[in-house]
Design an enzyme around this catalytic site. Structure first.
Site, PDB file in Angstrom:
ATOM      1  N   HIS A  79       0.873  -1.171   0.000  1.00  0.00           N
ATOM      2  CA  HIS A  79       0.000   0.000   0.000  1.00  0.00           C
ATOM      3  C   HIS A  79       0.910   1.221   0.000  1.00  0.00           C
ATOM      4  O   HIS A  79       1.445   1.598   1.049  1.00  0.00           O
ATOM      5  CB  HIS A  79      -0.905   0.009   1.231  1.00  0.00           C
ATOM      6  N   PHE A  80       1.109   1.836  -1.165  1.00  0.00           N
ATOM      7  CA  PHE A  80       2.066   2.926  -1.291  1.00  0.00           C
ATOM      8  C   PHE A  80       1.391   4.305  -1.250  1.00  0.00           C
ATOM      9  O   PHE A  80       2.046   5.322  -1.437  1.00  0.00           O
ATOM     10  CB  PHE A  80       2.903   2.755  -2.551  1.00  0.00           C
ATOM     11  N   ARG A  81       0.070   4.339  -1.018  1.00  0.00           N
ATOM     12  CA  ARG A  81      -0.655   5.544  -0.562  1.00  0.00           C
ATOM     13  C   ARG A  81      -0.847   6.650  -1.588  1.00  0.00           C
ATOM     14  O   ARG A  81      -1.394   7.695  -1.231  1.00  0.00           O
ATOM     15  CB  ARG A  81       0.017   6.132   0.680  1.00  0.00           C
ATOM     16  N   ASN A 111      -6.818   0.426  -2.641  1.00  0.00           N
ATOM     17  CA  ASN A 111      -7.522   1.282  -1.672  1.00  0.00           C
ATOM     18  C   ASN A 111      -6.784   2.594  -1.421  1.00  0.00           C
ATOM     19  O   ASN A 111      -6.434   2.942  -0.288  1.00  0.00           O
ATOM     20  CB  ASN A 111      -7.771   0.532  -0.367  1.00  0.00           C
ATOM     21  N   HIS A 193      -8.569  -9.834   1.028  1.00  0.00           N
ATOM     22  CA  HIS A 193      -8.395  -9.659   2.472  1.00  0.00           C
ATOM     23  C   HIS A 193      -9.540 -10.414   3.122  1.00  0.00           C
ATOM     24  O   HIS A 193     -10.710 -10.060   2.932  1.00  0.00           O
ATOM     25  CB  HIS A 193      -8.447  -8.178   2.830  1.00  0.00           C
ATOM     26  N   HIS A 247      -2.173 -12.482   3.229  1.00  0.00           N
ATOM     27  CA  HIS A 247      -1.776 -12.396   4.652  1.00  0.00           C
ATOM     28  C   HIS A 247      -2.483 -13.398   5.576  1.00  0.00           C
ATOM     29  O   HIS A 247      -3.244 -13.018   6.471  1.00  0.00           O
ATOM     30  CB  HIS A 247      -1.902 -10.976   5.202  1.00  0.00           C
ATOM     31  N   ASP A 317       2.602  -6.657   2.833  1.00  0.00           N
ATOM     32  CA  ASP A 317       1.467  -5.807   3.202  1.00  0.00           C
ATOM     33  C   ASP A 317       1.970  -4.472   3.756  1.00  0.00           C
ATOM     34  O   ASP A 317       1.394  -3.914   4.702  1.00  0.00           O
ATOM     35  CB  ASP A 317       0.552  -6.503   4.201  1.00  0.00           C
ATOM     36  N   HIS A 321       1.932   4.369   8.168  1.00  0.00           N
ATOM     37  CA  HIS A 321       1.253   5.529   8.751  1.00  0.00           C
ATOM     38  C   HIS A 321       2.316   6.357   9.463  1.00  0.00           C
ATOM     39  O   HIS A 321       3.403   5.869   9.780  1.00  0.00           O
ATOM     40  CB  HIS A 321       0.183   5.103   9.758  1.00  0.00           C
TER      41      HIS A 321
END
Length: 470
Positions: A79-81, A111, A193, A247, A317, A321
């Protein structure tokens, strides 16, 4: 190493000399493979000869005495945002972390904000990566209850991602009719997920008002994972649709995977291998994850599942944050941690401890994900494959330090841990993008691979996914 950091062109011919190369074995099993002294010749971004002469003509020479050569890591869950949450991470900072960690290809989840649930959304992220990423990239298209037409129109993407629990808005797909539609009416491989939303919500209601981080593993408990994984794998078997369980966090989930199926593969993440509920006392929300950290017994069962080929892939994964966000009192603290920079070193350390082998690491982190997602020409050191490679020094000891991290927020849950075995040079498509001595080559850019799902996925490619032109 001679000429190590002068490589400037994909058209140049480069010889990696005297490397202990981790070579693929025959067949599916992760215990196969060999380590052999080799001279590897690269030309036009590909491996021209995986067993070249030590005197082969070349433009650039990499002397790899005392180094091991592995295929570059393919991290199939990150998840590289970007876009929308770039205060946490972006494609530039994340790809730097990848390069420093030996990760040459990443597959990113949908996402983001906005979520990648349309062809245009995926293409927008690809365009950003083409501009910013030092390493190769691919982007999943996200499933919603009503976007089957978009899922079927998507081409040359790794697959479809479903959030069966643990998401918000229209990315949460929990109704049986919608899941049946996606499994029955689409053709791309699916990953998910798996946490049962009904179970999670009931546990959260029972523990309402808690501020105890330990309760995160009671809310997102074993039952939530087991119920959802069983549900999803049943759909995959019944619809004969290729499905990858993301995961896996509990030993109990393995019941849904142990019966061999040509449609099922699975993965485990470092945090579920190395951390358990006893670690909340010292690390708190830094190891707060979805699915949650489980028990020491689960750690042991997941390691064994890798050894038994019940789980095929290790992925991170990676979901960063800020430390300020993580420091909020539970349950305001968000779930997620950074890992791409240290995942390979964590496994090399296990190799030095005698718990795994280098061929197993290459299988779990390179060959298997390439085969699961049909990434042609990647995951192996073999003639015709892309020159995505990482040189490692197995006797190198380094301590993970927050301040040394390249991920945007500069922290790691493994801060302070000393590991033996580290990457020293990362090569993407024949070009060195990072070395321990020379740092990053900022002008290098990765490429979007070719995802050839017609080759049948993991179980149909026991001898590797093969080059693009095969």
């Amino acid at each position: 190493m001679v000429g190590l950091f002068s490589l400037s062109s994909l058209m140049a011919r480069t010889l990696i000399r005297n490397a202990q190369a981790v070579l693929p074995g025959d067949g599916i099993h992760s215990s196969s493979g060999t380590v052999d002294l080799r001279h590897v010749l690269i030309e036009d971004g590909k491996i021209l000869d995986a067993d070249a002469s030590s005197t082969a003509s070349c433009d650039h020479l990499i002397e790899a005495d005392d180094l091991f050569l592995l295929p570059g890591v393919i991290d199939d869950q990150v998840h590289f945002r970007e876009p929308g949450l770039t205060h946490k991470e972006d494609l530039a900072t994340a790809s730097h972390a990848c390069a420093a960690g030996g990760v040459t290809t990443f597959l990113e989840m949908p996402n983001t904000k906005p979520p990648a649930i349309t062809i245009e959304g995926v293409q927008a992220k690809e365009a950003l990566a083409a501009e910013k990423s030092l390493v190769n990239y691919g982007f999943y298209i996200g499933a919603t209850p009503d976007n089957v037409a978009e899922l079927n129109a998507a081409q040359n993407v790794p697959g479809i991602k479903i959030f069966i629990g643990s998401s918000t808005g229209n990315l949460l797909v929990d109704e049986q009719a919608a899941l049946e539609r996606i499994f029955a009416e689409t053709t791309l491989p699916i990953c998910a997920h798996c946490e049962d939303e009904t179970t999670v919500r009931a546990n959260a209601e029972r523990l309402a008002g808690t501020t105890d981080i330990h309760d995160h593993s009671r809310i997102r408990d074993e039952a939530a994972a087991v119920i959802s994984t069983a549900r999803a794998t049943e759909l995959a078997r019944r619809h004969q649709h290729r499905f990858h369980v993301l995961h896996v966090s509990t030993g109990a989930e393995l019941v849904s995977l142990v019966d061999p199926s040509p449609y099922l593969t699975a993965e485990v993440c470092p945090h579920h291998l190395f951390f358990n509920v006893d670690d909340y006392d010292r690390l708190g929300s830094l190891i707060q994850m979805n699915p949650s950290i489980k028990t020491a017994e689960d750690n042991a069962k997941l390691w064994q599942a890798l050894q038994d080929d019940v789980i095929q892939v290790i992925a991170t994964d990676h979901a960063p944050h800020t430390l300020e966000e993580k420091a909020q009192p539970y349950p305001q603290s968000p779930s997620g941690l950074p890992a791409v920079e240290n995942s390979l070193a964590l496994m090399l350390n296990q190799c030095n401890a005698g718990k795994v082998t280098l061929p197993q690491i290459a299988h779990w982190m390179s060959d298997a994900p390439a085969r699961v997602w049909g990434i042609t020409g990647k995951g192996r050191i073999a003639n015709g494959y892309d020159a995505d490679l990482v040189l490692v020094r197995m006797n190198s000891e380094r301590t993970i330090r927050d301040e040394d991290q390249h991920t945007k927020n500069r922290w790691s849950p493994w801060n302070g841990e000393t590991l033996r075995g580290w990457p020293v040079t990362t090569i993407v498509n024949g070009s060195i993008v990072w070395s321990i001595d020379g740092g990053f080559r900022e002008k290098i850019r990765g490429q979007k691979p070719i995802f050839d799902h017609a080759r049948g996925g993991f179980w149909n490619t026991a001898d590797g996914i093969g080059p693009t032109n095969a």
